[in-house]
Design a protein around this motif. Structure first.
Motif, PDB file in Angstrom:
ATOM      1  N   LEU A   1      -5.535  -2.514   9.534  1.00 12.55           N
ATOM      2  CA  LEU A   1      -4.595  -2.703   8.820  1.00 12.55           C
ATOM      3  C   LEU A   1      -4.679  -3.893   8.056  1.00 12.55           C
ATOM      4  N   THR A   2      -4.380  -4.285   6.681  1.00 14.88           N
ATOM      5  CA  THR A   2      -4.399  -5.434   6.385  1.00 14.88           C
ATOM      6  C   THR A   2      -3.399  -6.345   6.673  1.00 14.88           C
ATOM      7  N   HIS A   3      -3.736  -7.837   6.316  1.00 12.36           N
ATOM      8  CA  HIS A   3      -2.640  -8.745   6.954  1.00 12.36           C
ATOM      9  C   HIS A   3      -1.130  -8.621   6.267  1.00 12.36           C
ATOM     10  N   ARG A   4      -1.274  -7.987   4.964  1.00 10.30           N
ATOM     11  CA  ARG A   4      -0.026  -7.921   4.137  1.00 10.30           C
ATOM     12  C   ARG A   4       0.586  -6.405   4.710  1.00 10.30           C
ATOM     13  N   GLU A   5      -0.253  -5.426   5.148  1.00  8.60           N
ATOM     14  CA  GLU A   5       0.461  -4.225   5.711  1.00  8.60           C
ATOM     15  C   GLU A   5       1.085  -4.615   6.983  1.00  8.60           C
ATOM     16  N   ARG A   6       0.498  -5.288   8.000  1.00 14.60           N
ATOM     17  CA  ARG A   6       0.997  -5.787   9.020  1.00 14.60           C
ATOM     18  C   ARG A   6       2.167  -6.622   8.865  1.00 14.60           C
TER      19      ARG A   6
ATOM     20  N   ARG B   1      -9.750   2.408   8.847  1.00 16.94           N
ATOM     21  CA  ARG B   1      -9.906   1.049   8.563  1.00 16.94           C
ATOM     22  C   ARG B   1      -8.968   0.115   9.234  1.00 16.94           C
TER      23      ARG B   1
ATOM     24  N   SER C   1      -5.575  -0.603  13.408  1.00 16.92           N
ATOM     25  CA  SER C   1      -5.825   0.475  12.335  1.00 16.92           C
ATOM     26  C   SER C   1      -4.556   1.384  12.407  1.00 16.92           C
TER      27      SER C   1
ATOM     28  N   ASP D   1     -10.083   4.415   4.880  1.00 18.76           N
ATOM     29  CA  ASP D   1     -10.499   3.843   3.848  1.00 18.76           C
ATOM     30  C   ASP D   1     -10.868   4.929   2.688  1.00 18.76           C
TER      31      ASP D   1
ATOM     32  N   SER E   1       0.954  -1.238  -0.043  1.00 12.36           N
ATOM     33  CA  SER E   1      -0.044  -0.247  -0.031  1.00 12.36           C
ATOM     34  C   SER E   1       0.972   1.224  -0.119  1.00 12.36           C
TER      35      SER E   1
END
Length: 143
Positions: free
Chosen positions: A123-128, A121, A88, A115, A51
């Motif tokens: 955090l996505t799994h990929r961001e984390r 929103r 988030s 968002d 992201s």
């Protein structure tokens, strides 16, 4: 690259003539800009391909001013570390240092994932997964 280097980002920033106030000191608002330059650069690098830092909003910043900066200092080193990842949000601790190592300011900031509608929103799994390896323990209490 050692573990410490992965957990700390440094950016050398030239002190520009326009950064000064009429008394010849770097304006206090410019300190926030120096922090932002390093923080945004690092978060964008860590999230590259996952992201963008543009998908985050600054929700909190506090700055403790320690020493004045002037154009005579030439450059400042802006350092940033991630100290906590929330559902988030990303919490950072940051510092500005003169080239001789003198701390000019310390800060804490919170970035919140947003968002498209402007709300927060999770955090996505990929961001984390991209951020977690770079979390370090908080700096000692700022004095």
């Amino acid at each position: 690259m050692g573990k410490h280097e992965k957990q700390l980002h440094e950016k050398r920033i030239e002190i520009r003539w326009r950064d000064q106030d009429p008394l010849g000191h770097v304006n206090n608002a410019v300190y926030a800009t120096y922090f932002e330059e390093a923080r945004d650069e690092w978060v964008d690098t860590l999230l590259h391909g996952v992201s963008s830092v543009t998908e985050f909003a600054l929700a909190h910043v506090s700055i403790d001013f320690r020493r004045e900066l002037t154009q005579d200092d030439g450059c400042v080193i802006s350092r940033c570390r991630i100290v906590r990842i929330g559902n988030s949000s990303i919490r950072t601790r940051e510092e500005l240092a003169k080239l001789d190592g003198t701390i000019a300011a310390q800060a804490e900031a919170v970035l919140v994932a947003r968002d498209p509608g402007g709300g927060s929103r999770p955090l996505t799994h990929r961001e984390r997964a991209a951020l977690e390896p770079h979390v370090t323990s908080p700096c000692p209490e700022q004095t």
